[in-house]
Write an enzyme that holds these catalytic residues in place. Structure first.
Site, PDB file in Angstrom:
ATOM      1  CB  THR A 199     -29.453 -18.375 -32.240  1.00  0.00           C
ATOM      2  OG1 THR A 199     -28.353 -19.182 -32.681  1.00  0.00           O
ATOM      3  CG2 THR A 199     -30.735 -19.121 -32.561  1.00  0.00           C
ATOM      4  CD  GLU A 230     -26.878 -23.650 -34.740  1.00  0.00           C
ATOM      5  OE1 GLU A 230     -27.495 -24.660 -35.064  1.00  0.00           O
ATOM      6  OE2 GLU A 230     -25.693 -23.444 -35.073  1.00  0.00           O
ATOM      7  CE1 TYR A 277     -31.169 -22.727 -28.864  1.00  0.00           C
ATOM      8  CE2 TYR A 277     -29.916 -22.494 -30.892  1.00  0.00           C
ATOM      9  CZ  TYR A 277     -30.292 -22.011 -29.659  1.00  0.00           C
ATOM     10  OH  TYR A 277     -29.796 -20.808 -29.209  1.00  0.00           O
ATOM     11  CE  LYS A 319     -33.018 -19.575 -28.519  1.00  0.00           C
ATOM     12  NZ  LYS A 319     -33.013 -18.432 -27.604  1.00  0.00           N
TER      13      LYS A 319
END
Ligand code: NAP
Ligand code: F7E
Length: 335
Positions: A126, A128, A150, A154
């Protein structure tokens, strides 16, 4: 011979679009879902693919479950889409998020390694992971600086995927996907919260939408386009990682303006911003992807861009409430 694909996270947004895509390609699709008190296959029904795939039970928390399933199915390709995917929740459930989004991926990688590394493996990485982005736009070489549990979980699974590729010679790849939305997006994510909220305002069910930080910028694409890139990544001669994005970014305010504009409403009258419960302890201020590598090597590019995405989501949410765009526009004139 018919190819077999195992998709984890089948009940989610991308699970629905990817299964539709793979079924059309002639794959035998196994969709893994975790046990919940009521089975949530509404997205698969909505997209019309429920009868075409085989549902199997799998939770990323349980390695024995993962092992048995993969040994039984012997998939050619595994698409790991399962995750605790909501950034806001990751602040409240950092350990659960780390276990599922981080260690859960290692559970699959270990299983594949123990099976001689045969199935190709796709990991849903991601944007992110770029978080407090160190350069703009972001590509495969941009340093990572995640800003939430998160993003950190990831990043761990992203590097694990790289490591299993390098250490064990596995066909393990990551797609570093920027935000992608659709009518099937979860209603807690900001785009869908706005498109659904706008429809509820038109129907006088609510008066305002409460949002957090409207200044954050995201590179928003369409999930239906992005699953094509996901598949493409596993069809390359060599395993590799790819950034998937549109190359355009907009603020949350821009999205609200555009969505309300579709029916001729002024967003400012209907949106309350900086509502504390929607502000993040550490925000990701701006993300913008550079997909040059994917455009060149995968021959992929996004078809649906920002304005059309807003229109698609608003129209769909109006339709969910049995309203056409023209009817909504008429109602809007009186609001
Ligand atoms: P989503 O709609 O939230 O779907 C997540 C899926 O993961 C759901 O099917 C969920 O099942 C499942 N899941 C959660 N915990 C699980 C567990 N312990 N075991 C097995 N399954 C579990 O997410 P999405 O938007 O489709 O995204 C797909 C993947 O791409 C995710 O990994 C996400 O983090 C990543 N990603 C998404 C975006 C984006 O913009 N959409 C961008 C980059 C990366 P339930 O239905 O039971 O909850
Ligand atoms: O927030 C701001 C919020 O929750 C976007 C996931 O798919 O994409 C997604 O993560 C922005 C943030 O998505 C509200 O602060 C303002 O800046 O829609 P979101 P996300 O956090 O970007 C990435 C790529 C993933 O990988 C994730 O799985 O919008 N924002 N007001 C708000 N966000 C929400 N949810 N709700 C608000 O009221």
């Amino acid at each position: 011979m018919t190819k077999k694909a195992l998709i984890t996270g089948i009940t989610g947004q991308d699970g629905a679009y990817l299964s539709e895509f793979l079924v059309k390609k002639g794959y035998k699709v196994y969709g893994a879902l975790r046990r919940t008190s009521s089975t949530n296959t509404s997205r698969l029904s909505y997209i019309g693919v429920l009868g075409d795939i085989e549902l199997v039970s799998m939770d990323l928390a349980e390695i024995t479950n993962i092992q048995r399933l993969i040994e039984r199915i012997e998939p050619d390709e595994i698409y790991n889409l399962a995750a605790q995917s909501f950034v806001q929740t990751s602040y409240e459930q950092p350990i659960f998020t780390s276990d599922i989004d981080g260690i859960g991926v290692t559970r699959i990688l270990e299983t594949v390694r123990n099976l001689g590394g045969k199935p190709k493996f796709y990991q849903a990485s991601t944007s992110e992971m770029f978080g407090q982005a160190q350069q703009s736009p972001q590509n495969e070489n941009t340093p990572f600086y995640p800003r939430s549990p998160y993003g950190i979980a990831k990043l761990y699974s992203h590097w694990m995927t790289v490591n299993y590729r390098e250490a064990w010679n596995m066909f393990a790849c990551s797609g570093i996907l920027f935000n992608h939305e659709s009518p099937l997006r979860g209603t807690e994510f900001v785009t869908r919260k706005i498109s659904q909220g706008m429809a509820q305002i038109a129907l006088k069910k609510i008066k305002k939408i409460n949002l957090g930080n409207l200044n954050a910028e995201r590179d928003w694409g369409f999930a239906g386009d992005y699953v094509e890139a996901i598949w493409n990544i596993l069809q390359q001669d060599k395993p590799d990682d790819f950034v998937i994005s549109t190359g355009e970014n907009y603020s949350i305010e821009d999205f609200a303006r555009e969505a309300f504009n579709v029916v001729g409403l002024d967003w400012k009258k209907f949106v309350k911003s900086n509502v504390s419960r929607y502000l993040r302890p550490s925000e990701v201020p701006s993300l913008l992807g550079d997909s040059s590598k994917a455009i060149k090597q995968l021959k992929w590019k996004p078809k649906v861009l920002f304005k059309d995405l807003c229109l698609m989501m608003v129209e769909s949410d109006l339709k969910n409430f049995n309203l056409t765009l023209d009817e909504a526009k008429k109602i809007a004139k009186k609001l």
